[in-house]
Design a protein around this motif. Structure first.
Motif, PDB file in Angstrom:
ATOM      1  N   UNK A   1       0.821  -1.219   0.000  1.00  0.00           N
ATOM      2  CA  UNK A   1       0.000   0.000   0.000  1.00  0.00           C
ATOM      3  C   UNK A   1       0.851   1.263   0.000  1.00  0.00           C
ATOM      4  N   UNK A   2       2.082   1.163   0.489  1.00  0.00           N
ATOM      5  CA  UNK A   2       2.957   2.348   0.482  1.00  0.00           C
ATOM      6  C   UNK A   2       3.312   2.754  -0.945  1.00  0.00           C
ATOM      7  N   UNK A   3       3.415   1.779  -1.848  1.00  0.00           N
ATOM      8  CA  UNK A   3       3.682   2.094  -3.251  1.00  0.00           C
ATOM      9  C   UNK A   3       2.461   2.785  -3.848  1.00  0.00           C
ATOM     10  N   UNK A   4       1.281   2.263  -3.570  1.00  0.00           N
ATOM     11  CA  UNK A   4       0.048   2.866  -4.091  1.00  0.00           C
ATOM     12  C   UNK A   4      -0.174   4.276  -3.564  1.00  0.00           C
ATOM     13  N   UNK A   5       0.420   4.603  -2.449  1.00  0.00           N
ATOM     14  CA  UNK A   5       0.243   5.948  -1.875  1.00  0.00           C
ATOM     15  C   UNK A   5       1.137   6.999  -2.557  1.00  0.00           C
ATOM     16  N   UNK A   6       2.051   6.555  -3.410  1.00  0.00           N
ATOM     17  CA  UNK A   6       2.972   7.472  -4.073  1.00  0.00           C
ATOM     18  C   UNK A   6       2.369   8.037  -5.359  1.00  0.00           C
TER      19      UNK A   6
ATOM     20  N   UNK B   1       4.018   9.401  -7.717  1.00  0.00           N
ATOM     21  CA  UNK B   1       4.910   8.973  -8.800  1.00  0.00           C
ATOM     22  C   UNK B   1       4.524   7.586  -9.308  1.00  0.00           C
ATOM     23  N   UNK B   2       4.087   6.695  -8.426  1.00  0.00           N
ATOM     24  CA  UNK B   2       3.693   5.344  -8.838  1.00  0.00           C
ATOM     25  C   UNK B   2       2.455   5.403  -9.729  1.00  0.00           C
ATOM     26  N   UNK B   3       1.499   6.240  -9.372  1.00  0.00           N
ATOM     27  CA  UNK B   3       0.288   6.377 -10.185  1.00  0.00           C
ATOM     28  C   UNK B   3       0.622   6.979 -11.547  1.00  0.00           C
ATOM     29  N   UNK B   4       1.451   8.016 -11.561  1.00  0.00           N
ATOM     30  CA  UNK B   4       1.826   8.638 -12.835  1.00  0.00           C
ATOM     31  C   UNK B   4       2.606   7.665 -13.714  1.00  0.00           C
ATOM     32  N   UNK B   5       3.480   6.893 -13.106  1.00  0.00           N
ATOM     33  CA  UNK B   5       4.273   5.886 -13.812  1.00  0.00           C
ATOM     34  C   UNK B   5       3.337   4.840 -14.439  1.00  0.00           C
TER      35      UNK B   5
ATOM     36  N   UNK C   1       0.424   2.720 -19.193  1.00  0.00           N
ATOM     37  CA  UNK C   1      -0.808   2.240 -19.838  1.00  0.00           C
ATOM     38  C   UNK C   1      -1.044   3.017 -21.125  1.00  0.00           C
ATOM     39  N   UNK C   2      -0.893   4.337 -21.060  1.00  0.00           N
ATOM     40  CA  UNK C   2      -1.058   5.169 -22.260  1.00  0.00           C
ATOM     41  C   UNK C   2      -0.038   4.779 -23.319  1.00  0.00           C
ATOM     42  N   UNK C   3       1.198   4.564 -22.912  1.00  0.00           N
ATOM     43  CA  UNK C   3       2.259   4.152 -23.838  1.00  0.00           C
ATOM     44  C   UNK C   3       1.898   2.856 -24.549  1.00  0.00           C
TER      45      UNK C   3
ATOM     46  N   UNK D   1       7.027   9.555 -23.983  1.00  0.00           N
ATOM     47  CA  UNK D   1       6.386   8.944 -22.811  1.00  0.00           C
ATOM     48  C   UNK D   1       7.353   8.028 -22.064  1.00  0.00           C
ATOM     49  N   UNK D   2       8.206   7.319 -22.797  1.00  0.00           N
ATOM     50  CA  UNK D   2       9.223   6.489 -22.141  1.00  0.00           C
ATOM     51  C   UNK D   2      10.110   7.322 -21.227  1.00  0.00           C
ATOM     52  N   UNK D   3      10.478   8.504 -21.698  1.00  0.00           N
ATOM     53  CA  UNK D   3      11.323   9.382 -20.881  1.00  0.00           C
ATOM     54  C   UNK D   3      10.595   9.808 -19.609  1.00  0.00           C
ATOM     55  N   UNK D   4       9.334  10.210 -19.750  1.00  0.00           N
ATOM     56  CA  UNK D   4       8.545  10.616 -18.579  1.00  0.00           C
ATOM     57  C   UNK D   4       8.357   9.444 -17.616  1.00  0.00           C
TER      58      UNK D   4
END
Length: 153
Positions: free
Chosen positions: A74-79, A81-85, A90-92, A125-128
């Motif tokens: 859950x600590x990863x889900x709280x980040x 950056x993890x959501x944006x990644x 998914x978009x990529x 997108x890969x860079x981001x």
């Protein structure tokens, strides 16, 4: 304690082991698209299709490992950056899947300019997404062992 990687081998997270493959294949697609735009050689569009196919297969494997980690702590889900990644990846994958589908349906004529433009967007997108992945590891210490963290301090 650092957020843990749920899917690992002997403490080494699998997700970062897999991500270089789709990155290389998707960048390779951009390169072969550029070469196709400069040449009538039928090799380049075929190479692009193979690169895209391999990239999508490896992206699926990397996604499975990444999602296992994402939902495993859950600590990863709280980040943020993890959501944006995750959303960025998914978009990529959607962009690359549509690109491959259109290439198969329309043939090499799709590549210039649309396929080439999609490949450029994909590499951006890969860079981001890579930046956000770096942020999770080096700023938030996701998947970094406690021994490594303590020795770095």
């Amino acid at each position: 304690m650092n957020p843990k990687s749920t899917l690992n081998i002997a403490g080494h997270p699998i997700h970062p082991m897999l991500i270089p493959f789709p990155v290389a294949f998707f960048v390779g697609t951009l390169v072969t698209d550029i070469l196709h735009s400069q040449s009538d050689d039928p090799f380049w569009p075929a190479a692009s299709n193979w690169m895209l196919t391999a990239g999508l297969v490896m992206a699926a494997l990397a996604a499975l490992a990444g999602l296992t980690d994402f939902f495993g702590d859950s600590r990863i889900r709280s980040l943020r950056a993890a959501w944006l990644h995750m959303i960025g990846n998914i978009v990529l994958v959607l962009i690359e899947a549509v690109s491959l589908w259109r290439r198969v349906v329309q043939g090499p004529d799709f590549i210039v300019p649309t396929g080439l433009a999609l490949s450029l967007i994909a590499v951006a997108l890969l860079l981001f997404n890579g930046w956000k992945g770096w942020e999770m590891v080096y700023r938030h210490r996701v998947g970094v062992s406690e021994e490594t963290s303590n020795s770095a301090r």
